[in-house]
Design a protein around this motif. Sequence first.
Motif, mmCIF file in Angstrom:
data_model
loop_
_atom_site.group_PDB
_atom_site.id
_atom_site.type_symbol
_atom_site.label_atom_id
_atom_site.label_comp_id
_atom_site.label_asym_id
_atom_site.label_seq_id
_atom_site.Cartn_x
_atom_site.Cartn_y
_atom_site.Cartn_z
ATOM 1 N N ALA A 81 0.820 -1.213 0.000
ATOM 2 C CA ALA A 81 0.000 0.000 0.000
ATOM 3 C C ALA A 81 0.855 1.265 0.000
ATOM 4 O O ALA A 81 0.570 2.220 -0.730
ATOM 5 N N THR A 82 1.909 1.299 0.811
ATOM 6 C CA THR A 82 2.753 2.498 0.870
ATOM 7 C C THR A 82 3.323 2.831 -0.497
ATOM 8 O O THR A 82 3.343 3.995 -0.917
ATOM 9 N N ALA A 83 3.786 1.806 -1.216
ATOM 10 C CA ALA A 83 4.366 2.039 -2.536
ATOM 11 C C ALA A 83 3.306 2.437 -3.553
ATOM 12 O O ALA A 83 3.523 3.332 -4.382
ATOM 13 N N GLU A 110 3.346 -2.719 -12.083
ATOM 14 C CA GLU A 110 4.224 -1.576 -12.346
ATOM 15 C C GLU A 110 5.001 -1.162 -11.102
ATOM 16 O O GLU A 110 6.194 -0.863 -11.180
ATOM 17 N N VAL A 111 4.339 -1.147 -9.937
ATOM 18 C CA VAL A 111 5.065 -0.741 -8.735
ATOM 19 C C VAL A 111 6.102 -1.793 -8.348
ATOM 20 O O VAL A 111 7.118 -1.471 -7.712
ATOM 21 N N SER A 112 5.893 -3.042 -8.761
ATOM 22 C CA SER A 112 6.878 -4.089 -8.478
ATOM 23 C C SER A 112 8.191 -3.818 -9.198
ATOM 24 O O SER A 112 9.266 -4.123 -8.680
ATOM 25 N N HIS A 113 8.117 -3.279 -10.409
ATOM 26 C CA HIS A 113 9.347 -2.907 -11.116
ATOM 27 C C HIS A 113 10.192 -1.955 -10.270
ATOM 28 O O HIS A 113 11.419 -2.101 -10.187
ATOM 29 N N LEU A 114 9.545 -0.973 -9.660
ATOM 30 C CA LEU A 114 10.270 0.042 -8.905
ATOM 31 C C LEU A 114 10.797 -0.507 -7.592
ATOM 32 O O LEU A 114 11.936 -0.231 -7.208
ATOM 33 N N LEU A 115 9.978 -1.267 -6.877
ATOM 34 C CA LEU A 115 10.415 -1.819 -5.603
ATOM 35 C C LEU A 115 11.600 -2.766 -5.788
ATOM 36 O O LEU A 115 12.526 -2.777 -4.965
ATOM 37 N N GLY A 120 11.349 2.752 -15.544
ATOM 38 C CA GLY A 120 11.316 2.069 -14.255
ATOM 39 C C GLY A 120 11.502 0.578 -14.370
ATOM 40 O O GLY A 120 11.793 -0.088 -13.368
ATOM 41 N N ALA A 121 11.361 0.027 -15.587
ATOM 42 C CA ALA A 121 11.520 -1.409 -15.792
ATOM 43 C C ALA A 121 12.883 -1.779 -16.353
ATOM 44 O O ALA A 121 13.403 -2.846 -16.052
#
Length: 425
Positions: free
Chosen positions: A41-43, A88-93, A179-180
């Motif tokens: 959630a934070t991301a 998409e947020v997984s790419h950044l994390l 980001g990927a």
Amino acid sequence: MTRDGAGLPDAAAAPDTPRALDLDKLFAARLHAAKVRPYLATALFALHTVESRSIPTMAVDRHWRCYVSPYFVERTPVEELAGVWVHEVSHLLRDHHGRSDRVARERGLTGPGERLRMNIAADFEINDDVFGDGLVAPEGAVRPTSLGLPEGQLMEDYLRLFSLGPLTRDLAWLDCGSGADGLEREWELGPDGAHGLSAQERDAVRFRVAQGINGRPGSAPRAWQRWAEEAFHPPQAWRELLGAAVRTAAAGSGVGEDYTYGRPSRRSAGLPGVVLPSLRRRPPRVAVVIDTSGSVSDAELGSALLEVTAISRAVGGRRDLVTVLPCDAAARVAHPLCRAEGIPLVGGGGTDLRTGFARALRARPRPDVIVVLTDGQTPWPDSRPPCRTVVGLFPRQPVTGSHDEDDPDYEPDTPPDWARVVTIG
């Protein structure tokens, strides 16, 4: 019909009439994603959305902006949009942009074709375990099994397992943004654009997500749990030092030489009808000697295993080139690296890492680099080993008095001058 990295159709057939981005629907999908993946959630809420008609679906840049096509949001169900948010947020994390840049430097990968391969490999790493348990997998999601590849690998591993060709033709347009894969696009706002996160803010988001995962063990897939464990150990300066030592070892005369027909030799041009192989270099073999004596804590041993994972990445993800040697007063069994968490660190006695050096150098083939992880309370070899040596020291407070009850004047030796030494903070 083309698809994005999460497998969703693009907007190729979108009408010409401009439409406003349906933020209510888009944010409802984000809320659903946060509900089914609360540890993210934070991301998810740290991403700043940017309406864009230059992309077919959704994409992210390395500054934590999420670019969204209004046509894509209009046509896609909320449940599937939630899956794309998480993708998409997984790419950044998982720092796919930074890892792609490192892989490109280490392996000499250049051009948009190689960046496309990195994007595909990053999608494989994410999509093999991100869906299910309330998160809908979009139809046609890009998975490693589509190319006959095993699941559960890292991006760096997948890059070694496939190349662009007929099986990847339908993925030629895939674009999840910088980001990927680390390659900045023309439609991105760049480092000076509005609403990007600073490096400190990005690190804070990753830390909060890792806290959420570690606070509820068992609620996240094992891949996310491993990521969270590493997130609590930020990149150390010594890893850059190791990378430099590895590159130096690889550049040495006669190290890792082999021939390949994958790239014909330039001399073939002088011999019409004859194809000559070119000379290539493999990443060097690394022997990791881990101090398992009684003076090294369990927490430090756990940290050592995380450093072993970082070492495997420094050699391009080639786990077959990394061997781990637990050692206290005697060298233990040498373990080939499969998964770092499966290596038994046996010991607890006194310390004499000279036996670890000797055992490592007896291996066939002999290592090109020896990495020693220790608190430094050990005698050292009298002569320089015939390969590069890097010593990672666990920090210790200055100690007064003797470490040896039988010798009140004893002081532990400092690492020799021929070793590259750095403290593991």
